[in-house]
Write an enzyme that holds these catalytic residues in place. Structure first.
Site: not given
Ligand code: NAD
Ligand code: UDP
Length: 309
Positions: A31, A35-36, A102, A105, A145, A149, A159
């Site tokens: 993180d 915003t956390g 990534g 994967k 936003y 998303k 992927y």
């Protein structure tokens, strides 16, 4: 399992980390704290199964060792942030998602994307099944936003199809509970905090727009059911009891025993008029359903805000 949780110090991410540790999984939380808050994971820092990386996932992500699942929750989520940090939101939804994919994967992990009911935009189909493609304004203030998303969902499926990454997409509907930021600008936090402080409750527009509110414990239970399943999704996880925003404001006043008045302020641009999940898939494929109803959940959330205000 060893699980990477991006956005692990956020509201939902911190609940998720706690739930994973609680069932015996190891957690690597990543993180950048945009915003956390470290307060959300303070109690986890001494846990032997928990590690924390302070890192922006819009830059390359590196996690040593094996990883069984990557759960990608990193993204600001409050409409107030869409105006404040639009570029960061676009970056984490695009580059951040690519880096998290990534990693999955590279490690052969299951990848879990926290998507949103906002992919349905201002929906013309009600309630919203996963098959609905949505009604989004790409150039409006919410577009940063919603489109990030939608791009993240497209990248996740690419992927899956091209690199055979095992993926799961959850579409989260308005979720609330302890650990929300008191000033994050969302309706539940604003209304409870205003009610507890005896300030006017700010209803945008006439308050006839609707939402369907999910208590955090139900949402996290849904995440784990999806993670543990073979489903690709997208699957809606939410509560299908729908309330107008005026009803939410009245309930916030009632559960806090407040004497606040309701005032009306302008409705933000592109604010969806209605929102309610069709939960058929979650019920039939995951055997999951919401259990906590709004009054009980608001009461628990108000108790949390009383301790932090
Ligand atoms: P939150 O803001 O509390 O959590 C997001 C976390 O991601 C924060 O800790 C933030 O610091 C972190 N973050 C943001 N950008 C980052 C970056 N570039 N690198 C690393 N960390 C980054 O919000 P939340 O409500 O817990 O939302 C979590 C996820 O769930 C988000 O992806 C959000 O879009 C999704 N979601 C939430 C809701 C809801 O009602 N709470 C609804 C739909 C979707
Ligand atoms: N809202 C409101 N007053 C507030 C904050 C939000 O009336 O102080 C409204 C907002 O316009 C929207 C609804 O409440 O119609 C839900 O807003 P929130 O930001 O919680 O989530 P959204 O579903 O819009 O992402």
């Amino acid at each position: 399992m060893r699980v990477v949780v991006t956005g692990g110090a956020g509201f939902l991410g911190s609940h998720l980390c706690r739930a994973l540790l609680g069932r015996g999984d190891e957690v690597v939380a990543i993180d950048n704290l945009i915003t956390g808050s470290m307060r959300n994971v303070e109690d986890l820092m001494a846990h032997p199964g928990f590690t924390f990386q302070h890192h922006d996932v819009s830059n390359y992500v590196h996690v040593p060792g094996t990883v069984d699942a990557v759960m990608h929750l990193a993204s600001p989520a409050s409409p107030a942030d869409f105006q404040r940090i639009p570029i960061q939101i676009l970056k984490v939804g695009s580059r951040g998602t690519q880096h998290a994919l990534g990693l999955a994967k590279d490690k052969g992990s299951r990848f879990f994307l926290a998507s949103t009911s906002e992919v349905y935009g201002d929906p013309l189909v009600h309630p919203q099944p996963e098959t609905y493609w949505g009604n989004v304004n790409p150039i409006g203030p919410r577009g940063v936003y919603d489109e990030a998303k939608r791009f993240a969902e497209a990248m996740t499926m690419a992927y899956h199809r091209f690199h055979q990454v095992d993926v799961a997409i959850v579409r989260i509907f308005n979720t609330y509970g302890p650990a929300m930021r008191p000033d994050d600008g969302r309706a539940v936090s604003n209304f409870l905090v205003q009610a507890l402080q005896g300030k006017p409750i700010t209803v945008y527009g006439d308050g006839s727009q609707s939402r369907s509110f999910t208590y955090v414990d139900d949402e996290i239970r849904g995440f784990l059911a999806l993670l543990d399943s073979d489903e690709t999704g997208p699957i809606n996880i939410g509560n299908d009891n729908e309330f107008t925003i005026l009803e939410l404001a009245r309930l916030a006043i009632e559960v806090t025993g407040s004497s606040s008045d309701i005032v009306h302020e302008p409705l933000p641009m592109d604010d969806p008029m209605q929102r309610r999940p069709d939960l058929t898939l979650a019920r039939t494929r995951l055997g999951w359903k919401p259990e906590v109803q709004l009054r009980e959940g608001l009461d628990k959330t108000a108790q949390f805000f009383r301790t932090v205000l």
